[in-house]
Design an enzyme around this catalytic site. Sequence first.
Site, PDB file in Angstrom:
ATOM      1  N   ALA A  67      -6.376 -16.233  37.138  1.00 12.68           N
ATOM      2  CA  ALA A  67      -5.902 -17.670  36.802  1.00 12.68           C
ATOM      3  C   ALA A  67      -7.153 -18.461  36.611  1.00 12.68           C
ATOM      4  O   ALA A  67      -8.167 -18.322  36.974  1.00 12.68           O
ATOM      5  CB  ALA A  67      -4.712 -18.316  37.655  1.00 12.68           C
ATOM      6  N   GLY A 110      -4.593 -13.135  39.250  1.00 10.73           N
ATOM      7  CA  GLY A 110      -3.641 -12.883  38.091  1.00 10.73           C
ATOM      8  C   GLY A 110      -3.950 -11.784  37.226  1.00 10.73           C
ATOM      9  O   GLY A 110      -3.042 -11.105  36.659  1.00 10.73           O
ATOM     10  N   GLU A 113      -2.401  -8.971  38.835  1.00 10.59           N
ATOM     11  CA  GLU A 113      -1.059  -9.061  38.719  1.00 10.59           C
ATOM     12  C   GLU A 113      -0.607  -8.736  37.388  1.00 10.59           C
ATOM     13  O   GLU A 113       0.629  -8.065  37.158  1.00 10.59           O
ATOM     14  CB  GLU A 113      -0.682 -10.531  39.381  1.00 10.59           C
ATOM     15  N   GLU A 133      -7.717 -14.372  45.685  1.00  9.54           N
ATOM     16  CA  GLU A 133      -7.362 -15.706  45.914  1.00  9.54           C
ATOM     17  C   GLU A 133      -7.771 -16.219  47.295  1.00  9.54           C
ATOM     18  O   GLU A 133      -7.859 -17.420  47.471  1.00  9.54           O
ATOM     19  CB  GLU A 133      -5.729 -15.742  45.822  1.00  9.54           C
TER      20      GLU A 133
HETATM   21  C1  HXC Z   1     -12.167 -20.061  35.448  1.00  8.26           C
HETATM   22  C2  HXC Z   1     -13.784 -18.375  35.394  1.00  8.26           C
HETATM   23  C3  HXC Z   1     -12.843 -17.447  36.403  1.00  8.26           C
HETATM   24  C4  HXC Z   1     -11.670 -17.900  36.743  1.00  8.26           C
HETATM   25  C5  HXC Z   1     -14.917 -16.627  35.935  1.00  8.26           C
HETATM   26  N1  HXC Z   1     -14.923 -17.988  35.364  1.00  8.26           N
HETATM   27  N2  HXC Z   1     -13.726 -16.397  36.332  1.00  8.26           N
HETATM   28  N3  HXC Z   1     -13.213 -19.686  35.095  1.00  8.26           N
HETATM   29  N4  HXC Z   1     -11.173 -19.282  36.186  1.00  8.26           N
HETATM   30  N5  HXC Z   1     -10.742 -17.235  37.325  1.00  8.26           N
HETATM   31  C6  HXC Z   1     -15.842 -18.243  34.478  1.00  8.26           C
HETATM   32  C7  HXC Z   1     -17.233 -18.849  35.475  1.00  8.26           C
HETATM   33  O1  HXC Z   1     -16.945 -20.239  36.134  1.00  8.26           O
HETATM   34  C8  HXC Z   1     -18.480 -18.812  34.498  1.00  8.26           C
HETATM   35  O2  HXC Z   1     -18.222 -19.857  33.847  1.00  8.26           O
HETATM   36  C9  HXC Z   1     -17.954 -17.585  33.613  1.00  8.26           C
HETATM   37  O3  HXC Z   1     -16.567 -17.329  33.778  1.00  8.26           O
HETATM   38  C10 HXC Z   1     -18.782 -16.510  34.159  1.00  8.26           C
HETATM   39  O4  HXC Z   1     -18.392 -15.974  35.364  1.00  8.26           O
HETATM   40  P1  HXC Z   1     -19.436 -15.761  36.590  1.00  8.26           P
HETATM   41  O5  HXC Z   1     -19.039 -16.040  37.845  1.00  8.26           O
HETATM   42  O6  HXC Z   1     -20.827 -16.364  36.308  1.00  8.26           O
HETATM   43  O7  HXC Z   1     -19.847 -14.194  36.157  1.00  8.26           O
HETATM   44  P2  HXC Z   1     -20.243 -12.993  37.437  1.00  8.26           P
HETATM   45  O8  HXC Z   1     -21.366 -13.563  38.406  1.00  8.26           O
HETATM   46  O9  HXC Z   1     -20.620 -11.919  36.525  1.00  8.26           O
HETATM   47  O10 HXC Z   1     -18.921 -12.943  38.455  1.00  8.26           O
HETATM   48  C11 HXC Z   1     -17.706 -12.392  37.945  1.00  8.26           C
HETATM   49  C12 HXC Z   1     -16.673 -12.953  38.874  1.00  8.26           C
HETATM   50  C13 HXC Z   1     -16.443 -14.147  39.178  1.00  8.26           C
HETATM   51  C14 HXC Z   1     -16.848 -11.875  40.202  1.00  8.26           C
HETATM   52  C15 HXC Z   1     -15.300 -12.044  38.091  1.00  8.26           C
HETATM   53  O11 HXC Z   1     -16.422 -14.935  38.021  1.00  8.26           O
HETATM   54  C16 HXC Z   1     -15.285 -14.449  40.083  1.00  8.26           C
HETATM   55  O12 HXC Z   1     -15.298 -14.182  41.130  1.00  8.26           O
HETATM   56  N6  HXC Z   1     -14.239 -15.006  39.233  1.00  8.26           N
HETATM   57  C17 HXC Z   1     -13.323 -15.553  40.025  1.00  8.26           C
HETATM   58  C18 HXC Z   1     -12.287 -14.575  40.323  1.00  8.26           C
HETATM   59  C19 HXC Z   1     -11.047 -15.014  41.157  1.00  8.26           C
HETATM   60  O13 HXC Z   1     -11.133 -15.780  42.346  1.00  8.26           O
HETATM   61  N7  HXC Z   1      -9.771 -15.094  40.526  1.00  8.26           N
HETATM   62  C20 HXC Z   1      -8.575 -15.496  41.061  1.00  8.26           C
HETATM   63  C21 HXC Z   1      -8.321 -16.770  40.477  1.00  8.26           C
HETATM   64  S1  HXC Z   1      -6.706 -17.367  41.570  1.00  8.26           S
HETATM   65  P3  HXC Z   1     -19.713 -20.820  33.510  1.00  8.26           P
HETATM   66  O14 HXC Z   1     -18.978 -21.938  32.392  1.00  8.26           O
HETATM   67  O15 HXC Z   1     -20.238 -21.268  34.805  1.00  8.26           O
HETATM   68  O16 HXC Z   1     -20.429 -19.779  32.618  1.00  8.26           O
HETATM   69  C22 HXC Z   1      -5.654 -16.491  40.787  1.00  8.26           C
HETATM   70  C23 HXC Z   1      -4.055 -16.697  40.822  1.00  8.26           C
HETATM   71  C24 HXC Z   1      -3.124 -16.195  40.042  1.00  8.26           C
HETATM   72  O17 HXC Z   1      -5.689 -15.751  39.934  1.00  8.26           O
HETATM   73  C25 HXC Z   1      -1.877 -16.761  40.505  1.00  8.26           C
HETATM   74  C26 HXC Z   1      -0.775 -16.759  39.477  1.00  8.26           C
HETATM   75  C27 HXC Z   1      -1.053 -17.156  38.218  1.00  8.26           C
END
Ligand code: HXC
Length: 259
Positions: A67, A110, A113, A133
């Site tokens: 998400a 997500g 999921e 998460e």
């Molecule tokens: C918003 C995101 C994002 C996310 C990545 N980006 N994931 N933006 N929401 N979930 C953005 C980063 O901010 C960054 O933007 C760009 O994408 C590239 O990401 P990086 O982190 O620089 O890339 P990398 O170092 O290769 O790392 C990849 C990654 C990491 C391991 C996937 O981005 C990460 O951990 N992302 C979050 C994963 C996460 O926690 N997902 C769960 C979300 S909660 P900028 O502008 O800085 O370049 C969820 C709840 C679901 O999903 C509930 C139901 C809907």
Amino acid sequence: MSNQYILVNPQIAPFVAHIQLNRPKELNALNLELMLEIKQALVELDADDSVRAIIISGNERVFAAGADIKQMAGRNAIDMLKIDQFTTWDSIRKTKKPLIAAVSGFALGGGCELVMICDMVIASDTAQFGQPEISIGVMPGAGGTQRLTRTVGKVKAMEMVLTGKFIGAQEALNYGLVNKVVPVEFYLTEAVQLAQTIAEKSPIAVQMAKESVLKAFEMPLQEALFFERKNFYMLFATEDQKEGMAAFVEKRKADFKGK
Ligand code: HXC
């Protein structure tokens, strides 16, 4: 409808549609608008007789990183309740046609999921699955604690959900989270082949079979068996049943019309 965050190809192959998540700079983060676009595309493809199976993919680097954290960061519980994003997810889950996830790179939160809502999963050898998460102070909310647990079992689900650790494609295969792992250059073509194999079958039988398999997750066994039996009987009302069985007897390939 014109889409901002996804690309829809209604015929990537005969009877096979493809939805590609297309927010690459944000790693296909699933903002509300993107999810609404997926939902709407699926409603339309579900109603389109020229589509019999649907592939959902991202790109080689990422399926979806979850998400959109930036969109959610400032929200409180009441905002989340009012936005009620899960009606969109519920609609996606109700898609009647088979959904095949073609996953390369990250499928997180997500994203994972969404993969688990799909009926089958082809993964590239670079795929990584996770429910991270917990690392941002929350927990899975779109079915992760339930579907992951039913798929990989309690201890692995606990490990993934409580530590946020990712698993690779081969481990996901071992745990039954994916159907097949292929080299990255083939993950989409492999998904198309799988979709085409299904698209050659009777679409009504496919729909009823999908519906029946999903009942295994939703109903006690006795009721689910009864549900299965009704669907089985109902298929004898179709022309496809006559065609399928006649083709077998006549030693030819069946030509299913979806009637
Ligand atoms: C918003 C995101 C994002 C996310 C990545 N980006 N994931 N933006 N929401 N979930 C953005 C980063 O901010 C960054 O933007 C760009 O994408 C590239 O990401 P990086 O982190 O620089 O890339 P990398 O170092 O290769 O790392 C990849 C990654 C990491 C391991 C996937 O981005 C990460 O951990 N992302 C979050 C994963 C996460 O926690 N997902 C769960 C979300 S909660 P900028 O502008 O800085 O370049 C969820 C709840 C679901 O999903 C509930 C139901 C809907």
